[in-house]
Design a protein around this motif. Structure first.
Motif: not given
Lengths: 157, 157
Positions: B130-137
Motif C-alpha cells: 500500500d505504499e503508493k499503489e493505486a488502490l485505497s485500503p
DNA sequence: TATTGTTATACTCTATAACTATA
DNA sequence: TATAGTTATAGAGTATAACAATA
C-alpha cells in the motif's frame, strides 16, 4: 471456528493463516485456475496464453515492432525472439524488415493468423469463465475493474 | 477518445482493445507487479515467493508431509523435491521420516527457519503493497475478497 | 497393486551477457 | 556510442514418465 483449509491427503486440515489474505498468493492461485480454464478451451490449438496475447496485439497493431510488443506485454527480448519464431513457423505471423530502420522487425498477422484470432477471440478473452464459477457477472466486472486499477491499466480516464 | 495504451518506444500508441478486460491478462500483469514488489523488499534473502510460501505453511503446520504441501500450494512433486532440498541446504527446513510410514517425508522449520519467517512475516504477506499503489485500503480489501471468492479459498463463512 | 517420494528428461520462461548489424 | 534484435547459457518452474521403497 476451524482454521481455513485448502485440500489435503493428510489427517488434519492444513492451516494457511493470513496467507489467504496475501495478494500474491491469491493471484498465483487465480492464475492456476485461469490456466486450467484456458487449456480446457483453447489447448487443442497448442497455443499458450502468452502466444495468444501476442497474436491479439499484433492483430490490433499491424506492423508493430517486435521490441514494442515485448515491452508492452512484459516479455523479455530473448524470449520474444523464440516466441515470434514459433508463431512464424505456424504460419500465423509474418516478419518484415522496414527500409527506414533495418535493425527493426515489424510483425503482422498472416491471413491464417487473422482468421484464427477472429474465430477464437471470445473464448480467449475469458468471456467464458462464467460457466459455473464462483463469481456473479457483477462481481467479475468489479474484480476486473479493481485489477485494472491495481495494474495501472486504466485506459483513458 | 484515444485507444488505451501501455508503454511504447513506438510512434503510435499501442492498442490493447478488449485485452484490458481479460482476466487472464490482468492477472498476469498484476503478478509481474507483485513480483517486482516482492524482490524489492525480500530479494536480498535470495528466496522466491513460492519458497517463502512453503516456509510459511510448514511453520503453521509443523511435521506436514511434503506431498501435502505440494498439493496445497499447487507445486508439482518433482519441483517440490528440488525446492525442499534448497530450503534444507539453507538450514531453514529439516526433513524427517516418520516410523509409521517410511515412504513419507515430514517437514519442519529449523529454529533459523522459524526466526526467519517470524521476522519477515509482515513484508511477505504484502501488507506493504500500500505504499503508493493505486488502490485505497478499502479497494485492496475488496480485491482480496473477490480473489478469494474466485479461487474458492473462502475459509469459514 | 497402489502410494510416496525421487530421479531423469524435456520444454517454457526468465535473466544475463555477448554478439551483429545497423543507426 | 547507442539501439534492435539475436544467440548462448544458466536457472526456475512445469509436465511426464520411470523408478525405488514401502504400504
Amino acid at each position: 471456528m476451524p482454521d481455513d483449509a485448502l485440500q489435503t491427503t493428510e489427517d488434519a486440515p492444513i492451516k494457511l493463516g493470513e496467507l489467504t489474505n496475501g495478494l500474491g498468493f491469491l493471484i498465483r492461485i487465480a492464475q492456476v485456475k485461469l490456466f486450467e480454464n484456458f487449456f480446457e478451451h483453447l489447448g487443442e490449438y497448442g497455443l499458450k496464453p502468452g502466444e495468444f496475447t501476442v497474436l491479439w496485439v499484433i492483430g490490433l497493431n499491424p506492423g508493430l515492432r517486435q521490441g514494442t510488443v515485448a515491452n508492452t506485454l512484459h516479455i523479455k527480448p530473448a524470449h520474444m525472439t523464440k516466441l515470434t519464431g514459433r508463431l512464424v513457423e505456424r504460419g500465423l505471423v509474418s516478419r518484415a524488415t522496414p527500409a527506414d530502420d533495418r535493425r527493426a522487425v515489424r510483425l503482422s498477422l498472416t491471413p491464417e493468423g487473422q482468421k484464427f484470432v477472429d474465430s477464437k477471440k471470445d473464448a480467449f478473452l475469458n468471456h467464458n469463465f462464467d460457466e459455473k464459477e464462483a463469481l456473479s457477472p457483477e462481481e467479475a466486472e468489479q474484480l476486473i475493474s479493481l485489477l485494472r486499477k491495481f495494474t495501472g491499466l486504466n485506459a483513458c480516464p
